[in-house]
Design an enzyme around this catalytic site. Structure first.
Site, short mmCIF file in Angstrom:
data_model
loop_
_atom_site.label_atom_id
_atom_site.label_comp_id
_atom_site.label_asym_id
_atom_site.label_seq_id
_atom_site.Cartn_x
_atom_site.Cartn_y
_atom_site.Cartn_z
N SER A 16 62.96 -54.41 170.56
CA SER A 16 62.23 -54.93 169.41
C SER A 16 62.44 -56.44 169.27
CB SER A 16 62.76 -54.20 168.16
OG SER A 16 62.26 -54.76 166.96
N GLY A 17 61.59 -57.06 168.50
CA GLY A 17 61.79 -58.43 168.01
C GLY A 17 62.19 -59.47 169.04
N ILE A 18 63.25 -60.19 168.72
CA ILE A 18 63.68 -61.34 169.53
C ILE A 18 64.12 -60.89 170.93
CG2 ILE A 18 65.48 -63.12 169.70
CD1 ILE A 18 65.39 -63.28 166.57
N ASP A 37 69.13 -50.66 174.57
CA ASP A 37 68.88 -50.51 173.13
C ASP A 37 69.27 -49.10 172.69
OD1 ASP A 37 66.89 -52.37 171.13
OD2 ASP A 37 67.29 -50.31 170.46
N ASP A 63 74.29 -47.85 172.78
CA ASP A 63 74.77 -48.22 171.46
C ASP A 63 75.94 -49.17 171.69
OD1 ASP A 63 76.09 -48.46 169.05
OD2 ASP A 63 75.88 -46.34 168.51
N VAL A 64 75.75 -50.44 171.32
CA VAL A 64 76.77 -51.46 171.65
C VAL A 64 78.09 -51.23 170.93
CG1 VAL A 64 75.05 -53.23 172.20
CG2 VAL A 64 75.97 -53.11 169.87
N TYR A 159 77.25 -60.10 157.10
CA TYR A 159 76.35 -60.72 158.09
C TYR A 159 76.79 -62.15 158.38
CZ TYR A 159 72.09 -61.94 160.62
OH TYR A 159 71.22 -62.35 161.60
N LYS A 163 78.16 -63.53 162.03
CA LYS A 163 77.49 -64.58 162.81
C LYS A 163 78.39 -65.81 162.98
CE LYS A 163 73.74 -62.37 163.88
NZ LYS A 163 73.48 -61.99 165.29
N THR A 194 60.41 -60.60 162.36
CA THR A 194 60.64 -59.41 163.19
C THR A 194 60.80 -58.20 162.26
OG1 THR A 194 63.05 -59.41 163.14
CG2 THR A 194 62.02 -60.84 164.80
#
Ligand code: NAP
Length: 255
Positions: A16-18, A37, A63-64, A159, A163, A194
């Site tokens: 997905s997305g980025i 993913d 799954d990371v 979050y 980051k 996204t």
């Protein structure tokens, strides 16, 4: 000439997305890409789309947060695809509950976000360390403007902390792995449209306005806006760049 010919690139969260856009961009530049993913079907679909466009792509479920799964998939990729030389740690989630809201929700956000956004980066990097060292590879971590700021655009403490952690991990690994020829950099996206933030964008126009008022380029980004920096950091064009963060934020952090 393709910038990433002869490379095998793994991108996490690439259904997905980025991450999906980066995987497609890497393939366009000649890399063989491996999409990882939790959403196996969507990753397979994205890989198929890349192959349909003439690129080389495989996909695996990962799954990371599951350390053993990370090592198992790394082994499987080594056997079935080859030696990975580019790793883009992109998988991530976001939730925006303030620290003062329901303690159970705050705790769950902390546990989930740290497990995926930070420990996930640690797990996957650890699992691919051997091929990355052997190939003098490149690691590209997807950080955020939240690697630097918090107050202007409130987010959950989890979050923002995760980051900041991704940027710290990037610098620590760059310092340690540089002498082995491995480069480690990050990208700091601003607000990128996204599925991750679709709900916030739909339900919180005030937050989007705060972002836009402070973004010199005056628009939200698209996943494609992150692809150029991701190719740059994975290619020889950035041969003397390590421990850095390239902001893809429309200028948000600069002013
Ligand atoms: P996205 O569209 O939601 O894509 C993230 C992908 O990661 C999804 O396919 C998701 O699967 C997958 N994923 C979630 N948990 C995972 C896990 N445990 N293991 C493997 N894959 C997992 O999000 P995005 O906006 O492209 O975000 C990508 C990265 O950019 C994240 O690290 C995010 O923090 C960062 N970023 C985004 C923005 C932005 O404005 N969008 C700004 C700065 C930084 P499911 O959908 O099935 O959960």
């Amino acid at each position: 000439m393709a910038l990433l010919g002869d490379h095998i690139a793994v991108v996490t969260g690439s259904a997905s997305g980025i991450g999906r856009a980066i995987a497609a961009g890497y393939a366009r530049e000649g890399a063989r890409v491996v999409l990882l993913d939790v959403n196996e079907q969507a990753a397979a679909h994205a890989a198929k789309e890349i192959r349909g466009g003439g690129g080389e792509a495989a996909s695996f479920r990962l799954d990371v947060t599951k350390r053993e799964e990370c090592f198992a998939v790394a082994e499987q990729i080594a056997a079935e695809v080859g030696q990975v030389s580019i790793l883009c740690n992109n998988a991530g989630i976001n939730r925006r509950n303030p620290f003062t809201s329901d303690p159970a929700a705050v705790l769950k956000d902390w546990q989930d976000i740290m497990a995926i956004n930070l420990s996930g980066v640690f797990n996957v990097t650890h699992a691919f360390l051997e091929p990355l060292m052997a190939s003098k590879g490149r690691i590209v971590n997807i950080a955020s403007i939240q690697s630097f700021v918090h107050v202007r655009t409130p987010n959950s403490p989890a979050y923002t902390t995760s980051k900041h952690g991704v940027l710290g991990f990037t610098k620590a690994l760059a310092a340690e792995l540089g002498k082995h020829g491995v480069r480690v950099n990050a990208i700091g996206p601003g607000l990128i449209e996204t599925p991750l933030n679709a709900e916030v964008r739909a339900n919180n126009p005030e937050l989007v306005r705060i972002f836009m008022d402070h973004t010199p380029l005056g628009r939200a980004g698209t996943p494609l806006d992150v692809v150029g920096p991701a190719i740059f950091l994975a290619s020889d064009m950035s041969a003397y760049v390590t421990g850095s963060i390239v902001m893809a934020d429309g200028g948000y952090r600069s002013i």
